[in-house]
Scaffold this motif. Structure first.
Motif, PDB file in Angstrom:
ATOM      1  N   ASN A  73     -10.918  45.764  25.744  1.00  0.00           N
ATOM      2  CA  ASN A  73     -10.119  44.866  24.920  1.00  0.00           C
ATOM      3  C   ASN A  73      -9.531  43.822  25.850  1.00  0.00           C
ATOM      4  O   ASN A  73      -8.645  44.121  26.655  1.00  0.00           O
ATOM      5  N   SER A  74     -10.018  42.584  25.745  1.00  0.00           N
ATOM      6  CA  SER A  74      -9.618  41.527  26.679  1.00  0.00           C
ATOM      7  C   SER A  74      -8.284  40.887  26.334  1.00  0.00           C
ATOM      8  O   SER A  74      -7.860  39.954  27.031  1.00  0.00           O
ATOM      9  N   GLY A  75      -7.623  41.355  25.278  1.00  0.00           N
ATOM     10  CA  GLY A  75      -6.319  40.815  24.917  1.00  0.00           C
ATOM     11  C   GLY A  75      -5.188  41.517  25.641  1.00  0.00           C
ATOM     12  O   GLY A  75      -5.398  42.239  26.623  1.00  0.00           O
ATOM     13  N   ASN A  76      -3.957  41.310  25.133  1.00  0.00           N
ATOM     14  CA  ASN A  76      -2.788  41.931  25.767  1.00  0.00           C
ATOM     15  C   ASN A  76      -2.052  42.891  24.825  1.00  0.00           C
ATOM     16  O   ASN A  76      -0.935  43.318  25.117  1.00  0.00           O
ATOM     17  N   ALA A  77      -2.697  43.243  23.684  1.00  0.00           N
ATOM     18  CA  ALA A  77      -2.074  44.127  22.706  1.00  0.00           C
ATOM     19  C   ALA A  77      -3.117  45.102  22.172  1.00  0.00           C
ATOM     20  O   ALA A  77      -4.319  44.814  22.202  1.00  0.00           O
ATOM     21  N   PRO A  78      -2.693  46.273  21.673  1.00  0.00           N
ATOM     22  CA  PRO A  78      -3.653  47.234  21.113  1.00  0.00           C
ATOM     23  C   PRO A  78      -4.480  46.623  19.990  1.00  0.00           C
ATOM     24  O   PRO A  78      -3.979  45.846  19.177  1.00  0.00           O
ATOM     25  N   ALA A  79      -5.768  46.983  19.950  1.00  0.00           N
ATOM     26  CA  ALA A  79      -6.699  46.435  18.964  1.00  0.00           C
ATOM     27  C   ALA A  79      -7.216  47.541  18.056  1.00  0.00           C
ATOM     28  O   ALA A  79      -7.307  48.710  18.458  1.00  0.00           O
ATOM     29  N   GLY A  80      -7.562  47.176  16.822  1.00  0.00           N
ATOM     30  CA  GLY A  80      -8.227  48.095  15.921  1.00  0.00           C
ATOM     31  C   GLY A  80      -9.677  48.274  16.319  1.00  0.00           C
ATOM     32  O   GLY A  80     -10.217  47.560  17.185  1.00  0.00           O
ATOM     33  N   TYR A  81     -10.336  49.219  15.658  1.00  0.00           N
ATOM     34  CA  TYR A  81     -11.712  49.589  16.015  1.00  0.00           C
ATOM     35  C   TYR A  81     -12.477  49.882  14.734  1.00  0.00           C
ATOM     36  O   TYR A  81     -11.920  50.416  13.768  1.00  0.00           O
ATOM     37  N   ARG A  82     -13.775  49.528  14.733  1.00  0.00           N
ATOM     38  CA  ARG A  82     -14.623  49.802  13.573  1.00  0.00           C
ATOM     39  C   ARG A  82     -15.935  50.420  14.023  1.00  0.00           C
ATOM     40  O   ARG A  82     -16.620  49.889  14.893  1.00  0.00           O
ATOM     41  N   LEU A  83     -16.273  51.552  13.406  1.00  0.00           N
ATOM     42  CA  LEU A  83     -17.533  52.242  13.672  1.00  0.00           C
ATOM     43  C   LEU A  83     -18.494  51.994  12.516  1.00  0.00           C
ATOM     44  O   LEU A  83     -18.126  52.150  11.351  1.00  0.00           O
ATOM     45  N   ASP A  84     -19.727  51.619  12.843  1.00  0.00           N
ATOM     46  CA  ASP A  84     -20.802  51.508  11.851  1.00  0.00           C
ATOM     47  C   ASP A  84     -21.894  52.490  12.258  1.00  0.00           C
ATOM     48  O   ASP A  84     -22.646  52.245  13.206  1.00  0.00           O
ATOM     49  N   PHE A  85     -21.945  53.610  11.543  1.00  0.00           N
ATOM     50  CA  PHE A  85     -22.915  54.673  11.834  1.00  0.00           C
ATOM     51  C   PHE A  85     -24.017  54.591  10.792  1.00  0.00           C
ATOM     52  O   PHE A  85     -23.791  54.826   9.603  1.00  0.00           O
ATOM     53  N   TYR A  86     -25.214  54.250  11.245  1.00  0.00           N
ATOM     54  CA  TYR A  86     -26.373  54.059  10.371  1.00  0.00           C
ATOM     55  C   TYR A  86     -27.195  55.350  10.396  1.00  0.00           C
ATOM     56  O   TYR A  86     -27.834  55.678  11.390  1.00  0.00           O
ATOM     57  N   ALA A  87     -27.161  56.092   9.286  1.00  0.00           N
ATOM     58  CA  ALA A  87     -27.789  57.410   9.238  1.00  0.00           C
ATOM     59  C   ALA A  87     -29.296  57.336   9.399  1.00  0.00           C
ATOM     60  O   ALA A  87     -29.943  56.341   9.031  1.00  0.00           O
ATOM     61  N   TYR A  88     -29.854  58.391   9.927  1.00  0.00           N
ATOM     62  CA  TYR A  88     -31.293  58.499  10.151  1.00  0.00           C
ATOM     63  C   TYR A  88     -32.023  58.633   8.813  1.00  0.00           C
ATOM     64  O   TYR A  88     -31.439  59.020   7.793  1.00  0.00           O
ATOM     65  N   SER A  89     -33.315  58.333   8.826  1.00  0.00           N
ATOM     66  CA  SER A  89     -34.103  58.412   7.592  1.00  0.00           C
ATOM     67  C   SER A  89     -34.249  59.847   7.084  1.00  0.00           C
ATOM     68  O   SER A  89     -34.540  60.071   5.906  1.00  0.00           O
ATOM     69  N   ALA A  90     -34.058  60.827   7.987  1.00  0.00           N
ATOM     70  CA  ALA A  90     -34.067  62.237   7.582  1.00  0.00           C
ATOM     71  C   ALA A  90     -32.791  62.878   8.126  1.00  0.00           C
ATOM     72  O   ALA A  90     -32.816  63.598   9.126  1.00  0.00           O
TER      73      ALA A  90
END
Length: 260
Positions: free
Chosen positions: A155-172
């Motif tokens: 995080n290149s800023g000076n304050a805590p940042a939020g986070y987002r996960l994008d989990f793309y499930a497998y075809s099986a």
């Protein structure tokens, strides 16, 4: 920092005239004013901690210039429509190095004074915005495509940042996924236990406190380590861990570098 625009993107946002422009800026963080120390009952009137960063009130004053005396009313009506008449949007700031930052805001006031005998094409206007938080975000989101067990996020800023996960499930996919993400730098993190349909996305946004499984609310399947802080990224390097069973088609991590 100059407050320059209001809108969803910098390129398409309402641009404020910078003629005779003055901005009122600031950041506040109230102190904890009372803290009980242990069973002895001694009282610390200031304490050693602070409350979260407070929302901000930002003011923008400038001279509205019309092409004619009558055109000032046209420009003023357009300004009201693009500020007071809309809801939450991005307030944009231009930094001294020409980079851009934004913060969620609502326009709460537009004031001006008319002089009866003053038939000029200039009108001084005063705008007020209430920021949702005290944080300012980089113009663009940063993305890390990483499915390893351990990795770093900066995080290149000076304050805590939020986070987002994008989990793309497998075809099986397995019948039940167990997905755990942790920031070992500050002890925040979460675990998701539940099924994800083949080739569908699980998106967990810790800044917005949302957990969406193929667009549907899946909060019941999420267990954060800290209920009020699912996962934040400290300024600088954050040591992350990721574990999951089965396979994934793709895993992406997103965040905005964040400043006060």
């Amino acid at each position: 920092m100059l407050i320059t625009k209001f809108g969803s993107t910098y390129a398409g946002a309402l641009a404020f005239d910078l003629y005779q422009s003055v901005d009122g800026l600031g950041t506040a963080r109230p102190a904890v004013v009372a803290e009980v120390d242990g069973s002895a009952g001694s009282f610390d009137f200031w304490g050693d901690e602070n409350f979260p960063i407070a929302s901000q009130s930002i003011t923008k004053s400038y001279t509205l210039l019309g092409s004619s005396y009558a055109d000032v009313d046209v420009d003023l009506d357009a300004l009201k429509a693009d500020t007071l008449c809309i809801g939450r949007n991005k307030l944009w700031a231009l930094m001294r190095d020409s980079s851009k930052r934004w913060s969620w805001a609502k326009c709460t006031s537009l004031a001006y004074s008319e002089a009866y005998n003053d038939r000029t094409r200039a009108l001084k206007v005063d705008l007020a915005f209430m920021l949702e938080s005290g944080a300012w975000y980089a113009e663009s989101e940063t993305n890390l495509d990483e499915g390893g067990a351990s990795f770093n996020i900066t995080n290149s800023g000076n304050a805590p940042a939020g986070y987002r996960l994008d989990f793309y499930a497998y075809s099986a996919p397995p019948g039940t996924y167990t997905i755990a993400v942790a920031n070992t730098t500050n002890g925040t993190g979460f675990t998701f236990v539940g099924s994800i349909a083949a080739s569908k996305h699980l998106i967990i946004d810790t800044g917005a406190f949302t957990c969406l499984n193929d667009g549907a609310n899946a909060y019941a399947n999420l267990t954060p380590v800290k209920p009020t802080n699912w996962l934040t990224l400290e300024p600088g390097v954050n040591a992350m861990t990721l574990s999951f069973n089965g396979l994934a088609t793709d895993i992406d991590h997103y965040w905005y570098n964040t400043w006060l």
